[in-house]
Design a protein around this motif. Sequence first.
Motif, mmCIF file in Angstrom:
data_model
loop_
_atom_site.group_PDB
_atom_site.id
_atom_site.type_symbol
_atom_site.label_atom_id
_atom_site.label_comp_id
_atom_site.label_asym_id
_atom_site.label_seq_id
_atom_site.Cartn_x
_atom_site.Cartn_y
_atom_site.Cartn_z
ATOM 1 N N GLY A 43 5.388 1.599 6.495
ATOM 2 C CA GLY A 43 4.977 0.226 6.212
ATOM 3 C C GLY A 43 5.091 -0.097 4.726
ATOM 4 O O GLY A 43 5.808 0.562 3.971
ATOM 5 N N ASN A 44 4.348 -1.097 4.305
ATOM 6 C CA ASN A 44 4.355 -1.607 2.938
ATOM 7 C C ASN A 44 4.201 -0.479 1.917
ATOM 8 O O ASN A 44 3.356 0.397 2.079
ATOM 9 C CB ASN A 44 3.215 -2.619 2.772
ATOM 10 N N ASN A 45 5.001 -0.508 0.867
ATOM 11 C CA ASN A 45 4.891 0.519 -0.174
ATOM 12 C C ASN A 45 4.690 -0.078 -1.567
ATOM 13 O O ASN A 45 4.875 0.603 -2.566
ATOM 14 C CB ASN A 45 6.110 1.449 -0.154
ATOM 15 N N VAL A 46 4.314 -1.340 -1.642
ATOM 16 C CA VAL A 46 4.028 -1.994 -2.924
ATOM 17 C C VAL A 46 2.608 -2.541 -2.845
ATOM 18 O O VAL A 46 2.299 -3.370 -1.986
ATOM 19 C CB VAL A 46 5.034 -3.127 -3.219
ATOM 20 N N PHE A 47 1.751 -2.050 -3.751
ATOM 21 C CA PHE A 47 0.342 -2.426 -3.741
ATOM 22 C C PHE A 47 -0.069 -2.961 -5.105
ATOM 23 O O PHE A 47 0.606 -2.732 -6.102
ATOM 24 C CB PHE A 47 -0.530 -1.210 -3.396
ATOM 25 N N ILE A 54 -5.367 5.653 -6.353
ATOM 26 C CA ILE A 54 -6.216 4.505 -6.680
ATOM 27 C C ILE A 54 -5.640 3.682 -7.819
ATOM 28 O O ILE A 54 -5.612 2.466 -7.775
ATOM 29 C CB ILE A 54 -7.640 4.971 -7.069
ATOM 30 N N ASN A 55 -5.183 4.343 -8.867
ATOM 31 C CA ASN A 55 -4.876 3.673 -10.125
ATOM 32 C C ASN A 55 -3.439 3.193 -10.254
ATOM 33 O O ASN A 55 -2.526 3.762 -9.658
ATOM 34 C CB ASN A 55 -5.191 4.613 -11.295
ATOM 35 N N TYR A 56 -3.272 2.178 -11.084
ATOM 36 C CA TYR A 56 -1.940 1.700 -11.474
ATOM 37 C C TYR A 56 -1.194 2.843 -12.143
ATOM 38 O O TYR A 56 -1.774 3.677 -12.847
ATOM 39 C CB TYR A 56 -2.071 0.521 -12.450
ATOM 40 N N SER A 57 0.105 2.891 -11.954
ATOM 41 C CA SER A 57 0.960 3.844 -12.663
ATOM 42 C C SER A 57 2.322 3.204 -12.878
ATOM 43 O O SER A 57 2.828 2.508 -11.997
ATOM 44 C CB SER A 57 1.123 5.144 -11.869
ATOM 45 N N GLY A 97 0.632 -1.704 -8.607
ATOM 46 C CA GLY A 97 0.807 -2.558 -9.770
ATOM 47 C C GLY A 97 -0.521 -2.959 -10.389
ATOM 48 O O GLY A 97 -1.592 -2.787 -9.800
ATOM 49 N N LYS A 98 -0.431 -3.503 -11.587
ATOM 50 C CA LYS A 98 -1.628 -3.975 -12.291
ATOM 51 C C LYS A 98 -2.202 -5.187 -11.578
ATOM 52 O O LYS A 98 -1.477 -5.999 -11.011
ATOM 53 C CB LYS A 98 -1.282 -4.360 -13.725
#
Length: 131
Positions: free
Chosen positions: A47-51, A82-85, A115-116
């Motif tokens: 499924g979706n891979n952009v968060f 959890i965190n942006y990278s 993403g941020k």
Amino acid sequence: GDTVGTYNLLTATINEVNNNYGTITIAANAGNGKFTITQKEATLSWGNNVFTYSGENQWPVATVTNLESGDTCTVSVSGAQINYSASAYTATAASLSNGNYKLPTSNITKTFTIGKRRVPLLVQILPIKIF
């Protein structure tokens, strides 16, 4: 039998080809036959891979797309973040809930990004009073 395992046969007649299982093997055993049902290789869809950063664990969801009628199977995925990278993370299909299926030999990983999060800034301008 209709699940993975080895079963005894007294008499065996195969009249049709059945694609429900990965492999069916029939072997003689002291006058009796045995057959083995092996696991079917699952086909995964990701499924979706952009968060966007949410403060919670996030990961892509994988589903099995080649289930036989009436079967259910969930995919456990490891690699939640959890965190942006600035770099992509990797999620891995770790296990399946149905023992009649096995993980595929390919497509078991999926890269994903977090993403941020944009934070709205509310500025209130107060009147200046000079005393």
